[in-house]
Design an enzyme around this catalytic site. Structure first.
Site, PDB file in Angstrom:
ATOM      1  CB  THR A  82      -0.959  -0.214   1.236  1.00 20.34           C
ATOM      2  OG1 THR A  82      -2.100   1.003   0.957  1.00 20.34           O
ATOM      3  CG2 THR A  82      -0.407   0.184   2.488  1.00 20.34           C
ATOM      4  CG  ASN A  83       1.304   4.211  -2.456  1.00 16.62           C
ATOM      5  OD1 ASN A  83       1.965   3.464  -2.461  1.00 16.62           O
ATOM      6  ND2 ASN A  83       0.994   4.833  -3.460  1.00 16.62           N
ATOM      7  NE  ARG A  84       3.699   7.582   5.829  1.00 17.59           N
ATOM      8  CZ  ARG A  84       4.528   8.246   6.547  1.00 17.59           C
ATOM      9  NH1 ARG A  84       5.953   8.067   6.379  1.00 17.59           N
ATOM     10  NH2 ARG A  84       4.230   8.823   7.752  1.00 17.59           N
TER      11      ARG A  84
END
Ligand code: C5P
Length: 220
Positions: A29-31
Site C-alpha cells: 500500500t501507499n501512505r
C-alpha cells in the site's frame, strides 16, 4: 443560486491509498490518509456539485452529501472511476500504488526453510492519464496531484503535460503532510503557477472548489 455555483455539475474524486493484495492476509500500500481528497469532495458538494468519491481504504467517514464508492486495488479504483463518468470535473488525489503483485496467492504464503518469497510486480494503469485522455468521456476539468520531495514546480509542470490534465496541485511531502491536517500546495496550470500559503486541508479544499467554480463561470 449564488451559494451553490456548481449545482448541476458532476464531479468524481479519488482519494486515499490503494491496497494491492499479495495473498489473503498481506498487501502493498501507499501512505495516504485520504484527508485532502475527502475535503475536496466535501467542498465540491458544499458548492452544489453531485460528487462521487472513489476511496481506497481510509479511516474517514463519507462527507455529507457525497456518494462514496469503496475500493481496494488500483484496478478497482480505475473501474469505479470510469463508471462515474461522464462528469464535468475529475479531481484525482488518490495515492495509487505504482505496482501490483502479478499473481496473487490464493492461500496465505507460509514462512519456511525456502526463505522469503520473490514477488513479481507489474505496473498499475495510470488512472489520471486515462481520465485525461481525449475522448467523449473526458471531463472538462481534470485535476491531478503531484506529491514531491524536491523540485516541486518543475515536477508538477512535467506531470501536467505527461498526464494530459488541466491543473496539477503540487504538494511538498518532505515534512508533516501525511496524516496531518495541514498542507502547502502550488497550483500549476498550462500558463501559470500559484503558490498557496500553508493552511489546513479543509481551507485548501475550499479554495480549490472555489477555483473550480470560477473556471465554470468564466472558462479560461
Ligand atoms: O505519477 P504520480 O503517481 O506521481 O502522479 C500523481 C497523480 O496521478 C495523482 O493525481 C494520482 O492520483 C494520479 N495517479 C493515478 N493513477 C496512478 C498513479 C497516479 O491516477 N496509477
Amino acid at each position: 443560486a449564488a451559494g451553490r455555483p456548481l449545482k448541476g455539475r458532476k464531479a468524481v474524486v479519488t482519494a486515499g491509498p490503494t491496497f494491492e493484495p499479495i495473498d489473503p492476509v498481506r498487501g502493498l500500500t501507499n501512505r495516504s490518509s485520504g484527508k485532502q481528497g475527502y475535503a475536496i469532495a466535501a467542498a465540491l458538494a458544499e458548492l452544489g456539485a453531485e460528487v462521487t468519491l472513489v476511496s481506497g481504504p481510509t479511516a474517514l467517514a463519507a462527507p455529507t452529501g457525497v456518494t462514496r464508492i469503496d475500493v481496494e486495488s488500483a484496478l478497482e479504483m480505475q473501474a469505479a472511476t470510469q463508471s462515474a463518468l461522464p462528469a464535468d470535473i475529475a479531481v484525482l488525489s488518490a495515492a495509487v500504488a505504482d505496482w501490483r503483485v502479478d499473481i496473487i496467492a490464493g492461500g496465505k504464503i507460509k514462512k519456511g526453510p525456502g526463505g522469503p518469497p520473490t514477488l513479481a510486480l507489474i505496473e498499475n494503469p495510470d488512472i489520471l492519464a486515462g481520465v485525461a485522455a481525449p475522448g467523449p468521456n473526458r471531463p472538462a476539468l481534470v485535476i491531478g496531484f503531484a506529491a514531491e520531495t524536491t523540485d516541486l514546480e518543475a515536477n508538477a509542470r512535467a506531470k501536467l503535460s505527461r498526464k494530459g490534465c488541466d491543473w496539477i496541485l503540487g504538494n511538498d511531502v518532505s515534512d508533516d503532510v501525511f496524516g496531518s491536517d495541514g498542507n502547502a500546495v502550488l497550483l500549476v496550470t498550462a500558463d501559470r503557477t500559484e503558490t498557496w500559503p500553508r493552511q489546513s486541508k479543509t481551507a485548501i479544499a475550499r479554495a480549490v472548489a472555489a477555483r473550480i467554480a470560477d473556471h465554470f463561470k468564466a472558462p479560461e
